[in-house]
Design an enzyme around this catalytic site. Structure first.
Site, PDB file in Angstrom:
ATOM      1  N   HIS A  21     -10.106  15.392  14.464  1.00 32.26           N
ATOM      2  CA  HIS A  21     -10.119  14.120  15.178  1.00 32.26           C
ATOM      3  C   HIS A  21     -11.533  13.790  15.653  1.00 32.26           C
ATOM      4  O   HIS A  21     -12.447  14.615  15.582  1.00 32.26           O
ATOM      5  CB  HIS A  21      -9.153  14.174  16.358  1.00 32.26           C
ATOM      6  CG  HIS A  21      -7.720  14.226  15.933  1.00 32.26           C
ATOM      7  ND1 HIS A  21      -6.671  14.243  16.830  1.00 32.26           N
ATOM      8  CD2 HIS A  21      -7.140  14.248  14.694  1.00 32.26           C
ATOM      9  CE1 HIS A  21      -5.523  14.283  16.167  1.00 32.26           C
ATOM     10  NE2 HIS A  21      -5.790  14.290  14.875  1.00 32.26           N
ATOM     11  N   GLU A  52     -12.872  13.454  18.557  1.00 30.50           N
ATOM     12  CA  GLU A  52     -13.429  14.283  19.625  1.00 30.50           C
ATOM     13  C   GLU A  52     -14.001  15.587  19.075  1.00 30.50           C
ATOM     14  O   GLU A  52     -15.059  16.051  19.507  1.00 30.50           O
ATOM     15  CB  GLU A  52     -12.336  14.608  20.656  1.00 30.50           C
ATOM     16  CG  GLU A  52     -11.706  13.387  21.294  1.00 30.50           C
ATOM     17  CD  GLU A  52     -10.440  12.930  20.600  1.00 30.50           C
ATOM     18  OE1 GLU A  52      -9.465  12.624  21.293  1.00 30.50           O
ATOM     19  OE2 GLU A  52     -10.434  12.877  19.346  1.00 30.50           O
ATOM     20  N   CYS A 103      -5.393  13.697  21.988  1.00 25.91           N
ATOM     21  CA  CYS A 103      -4.082  14.288  21.713  1.00 25.91           C
ATOM     22  C   CYS A 103      -3.945  15.605  22.473  1.00 25.91           C
ATOM     23  O   CYS A 103      -4.920  16.311  22.722  1.00 25.91           O
ATOM     24  CB  CYS A 103      -3.894  14.495  20.212  1.00 25.91           C
ATOM     25  SG  CYS A 103      -4.935  15.778  19.497  1.00 25.91           S
ATOM     26  N   CYS A 140      -6.675  18.157  20.854  1.00 24.32           N
ATOM     27  CA  CYS A 140      -8.069  17.910  21.236  1.00 24.32           C
ATOM     28  C   CYS A 140      -8.330  18.285  22.689  1.00 24.32           C
ATOM     29  O   CYS A 140      -9.453  18.611  23.060  1.00 24.32           O
ATOM     30  CB  CYS A 140      -8.420  16.436  21.009  1.00 24.32           C
ATOM     31  SG  CYS A 140      -8.527  15.992  19.255  1.00 24.32           S
ATOM     32  N   ALA A 178      -3.904 -24.305  -5.223  1.00 24.96           N
ATOM     33  CA  ALA A 178      -3.955 -24.324  -6.688  1.00 24.96           C
ATOM     34  C   ALA A 178      -3.611 -25.726  -7.180  1.00 24.96           C
ATOM     35  O   ALA A 178      -3.039 -26.545  -6.458  1.00 24.96           O
ATOM     36  CB  ALA A 178      -2.966 -23.317  -7.278  1.00 24.96           C
ATOM     37  N   ARG A 226     -12.658  -2.478  -4.866  1.00 25.78           N
ATOM     38  CA  ARG A 226     -13.737  -2.154  -5.792  1.00 25.78           C
ATOM     39  C   ARG A 226     -15.082  -2.088  -5.084  1.00 25.78           C
ATOM     40  O   ARG A 226     -15.321  -2.799  -4.115  1.00 25.78           O
ATOM     41  CB  ARG A 226     -13.799  -3.197  -6.917  1.00 25.78           C
ATOM     42  CG  ARG A 226     -12.523  -3.317  -7.726  1.00 25.78           C
ATOM     43  CD  ARG A 226     -12.659  -4.370  -8.809  1.00 25.78           C
ATOM     44  NE  ARG A 226     -12.925  -5.699  -8.267  1.00 25.78           N
ATOM     45  CZ  ARG A 226     -11.981  -6.530  -7.830  1.00 25.78           C
ATOM     46  NH1 ARG A 226     -10.708  -6.172  -7.857  1.00 25.78           N
ATOM     47  NH2 ARG A 226     -12.306  -7.718  -7.360  1.00 25.78           N
ATOM     48  N   GLU A 237      -0.835 -11.540  -0.140  1.00 26.58           N
ATOM     49  CA  GLU A 237      -1.752 -12.374  -0.921  1.00 26.58           C
ATOM     50  C   GLU A 237      -0.946 -13.195  -1.924  1.00 26.58           C
ATOM     51  O   GLU A 237      -1.238 -13.199  -3.110  1.00 26.58           O
ATOM     52  CB  GLU A 237      -2.767 -11.506  -1.675  1.00 26.58           C
ATOM     53  CG  GLU A 237      -3.819 -10.855  -0.810  1.00 26.58           C
ATOM     54  CD  GLU A 237      -5.008 -10.385  -1.642  1.00 26.58           C
ATOM     55  OE1 GLU A 237      -5.612 -11.221  -2.331  1.00 26.58           O
ATOM     56  OE2 GLU A 237      -5.316  -9.182  -1.595  1.00 26.58           O
ATOM     57  N   GLY A 239       1.655 -16.795  -2.958  1.00 22.36           N
ATOM     58  CA  GLY A 239       1.584 -18.243  -2.990  1.00 22.36           C
ATOM     59  C   GLY A 239       2.280 -18.869  -1.799  1.00 22.36           C
ATOM     60  O   GLY A 239       2.710 -18.185  -0.858  1.00 22.36           O
ATOM     61  N   LEU A 279       6.061 -17.688  -0.953  1.00 24.48           N
ATOM     62  CA  LEU A 279       6.144 -16.383  -0.303  1.00 24.48           C
ATOM     63  C   LEU A 279       5.645 -16.489   1.134  1.00 24.48           C
ATOM     64  O   LEU A 279       6.237 -15.896   2.047  1.00 24.48           O
ATOM     65  CB  LEU A 279       5.329 -15.349  -1.069  1.00 24.48           C
ATOM     66  CG  LEU A 279       5.292 -13.945  -0.445  1.00 24.48           C
ATOM     67  CD1 LEU A 279       6.690 -13.355  -0.328  1.00 24.48           C
ATOM     68  CD2 LEU A 279       4.390 -13.015  -1.258  1.00 24.48           C
TER      69      LEU A 279
END
Length: 341
Positions: free
Chosen positions: A52, A54, A78, A87, A165, A210, A266, A268, A271
């Site tokens: 973690h 810390e 934690c 931690c 579109a 990418r 992502e 149209g 949706l």
């Protein structure tokens, strides 16, 4: 005026963001260790199963004594064994004198559990500091812990007159390269990406993350919503039917149980309308290009049934406007009727 604790917590927040896209289903956490106004070490959580923030911050100090030092960490440390030791044990062993954390852990099994441990060890504790910012960094994690469902961001690219579109579905490219780089950043932090069947057919999207030279860095879980899942068969993609509220709820609970904490839509206009009607969209990010497309039959960013009045509009909150090249991003949280009360 910014206090010392706020100043150093903002440093820890910047460390936390280095884990964006790699820590899920764990939260992004950053830590800074300070003494006499100087940073001794810093660290962030990189990925599940690894140390973690810390622990990484303590290790970066190179073994120097941490007596009199303050640890700034964006989330409550934690205090139980999981894939890594607690931690709190390492913090007490390191000799740190003061711990300042941004917000409590949202898990009710852990909330506030570090406090008696630190007090018993004689460590001074201060919280919350920059609580709003620390919670916002891990908004997806907080929602997942609270509801068992992922945080949902609806992303659209549109012209200034709300078109995504042409009539025949042509949409490349509405926005410019800076926005497309922004979309890569959104995909990087997403565990899953959802689109509609028509987007899948017309655009043949890859929905990959990418590098600038085109190398694939990450492939989120890819989900296509369709009334005819049997018509599709493509390895690496999921095809689901989500017609009713109960189907949306059940599917999102399943995603949450499978450690999907952050989902990007992502798709149209239809949706988008369906997801909004099901009240699953938490935030929107609409990328708006300085273009006017026009056309009665050009496709709008949000479809669905025609509202009878403006009372049917979805209200937005926490609005931010950002500029990417010549385009603007309109970012906001969606307010539904039950959240207004």
């Amino acid at each position: 005026m910014m206090t010392g604790d706020v100043f150093w917590m903002k440093k820890a927040l910047r460390c936390a963001l280095k884990g964006r896209g790699t820590t899920s289903p764990n939260p992004m956490v950053g830590a800074v260790i300070v003494r006499d106004g100087a940073i001794l070490g810093s660290g962030h959580h990189v990925r599940p199963g690894e140390p973690h923030a810390e622990i990484n911050a303590i290790a970066s100090c190179g073994g120097v004594s941490l007596k009199g030092a303050t640890l700034y960490v964006t989330l409550e440390p934690c205090s139980s064994y999981g894939r890594t030791p607690p931690c709190t044990d390492a913090i007490c062993t390191a000799g740190i004198s003061r711990v300042v954390f941004g917000c409590l852990d949202p898990n009710p099994k852990h909330t506030g559990c570090c406090l008696p441990i630190f007090r018993k060890a004689g460590i001074e504790v201060e919280y919350p500091v920059c609580e709003t910012e620390c919670r916002r960094v891990n908004e997806a994690f907080f929602k997942w812990m609270r509801t068992g469902k992922p945080l949902v961001l609806l992303k659209m690219a549109q012209t200034l007159d709300g078109r995504i579109a042409t009539k025949n579905g042509c949409s490349k490219w509405i926005t410019g390269e800076p926005v497309r780089q922004r979309v890569q950043a959104l995909r990087k932090q997403a565990d899953a990406i959802m689109a509609g069947a028509e987007t899948f057919r017309l655009d043949s999207p890859a929905f990959t993350v990418r590098s600038k030279n085109g190398n694939i860095l990450k492939t989120p879980r890819r989900i296509i919503v369709t009334d005819h899942p049997e018509a599709f068969d493509k390895p690496g993609w999921e095809f689901v039917t989500l017609r009713s509220q109960s189907q949306w709820d059940a599917f999102f609970l399943r995603l949450g149980s499978e450690n999907v904490t952050n989902l990007l839509i992502e798709g149209g206009g239809e949706l988008a309308a369906s997801a909004l009607a099901a009240h699953v969209v938490d935030r929107i990010e609409f990328h708006i290009a300085p273009k006017l497309l026009g056309g009665v039959h050009s496709r709008g960013s949000v479809g669905g049934p025609d509202p009878e009045s403006l009372d049917g509009a979805y209200l937005l909150d926490q609005v931010e406007i950002r500029k990417y090249g010549n385009d603007y991003a309109y970012c906001a949280a969606v307010k539904y009727p039950e959240t207004e009360a």
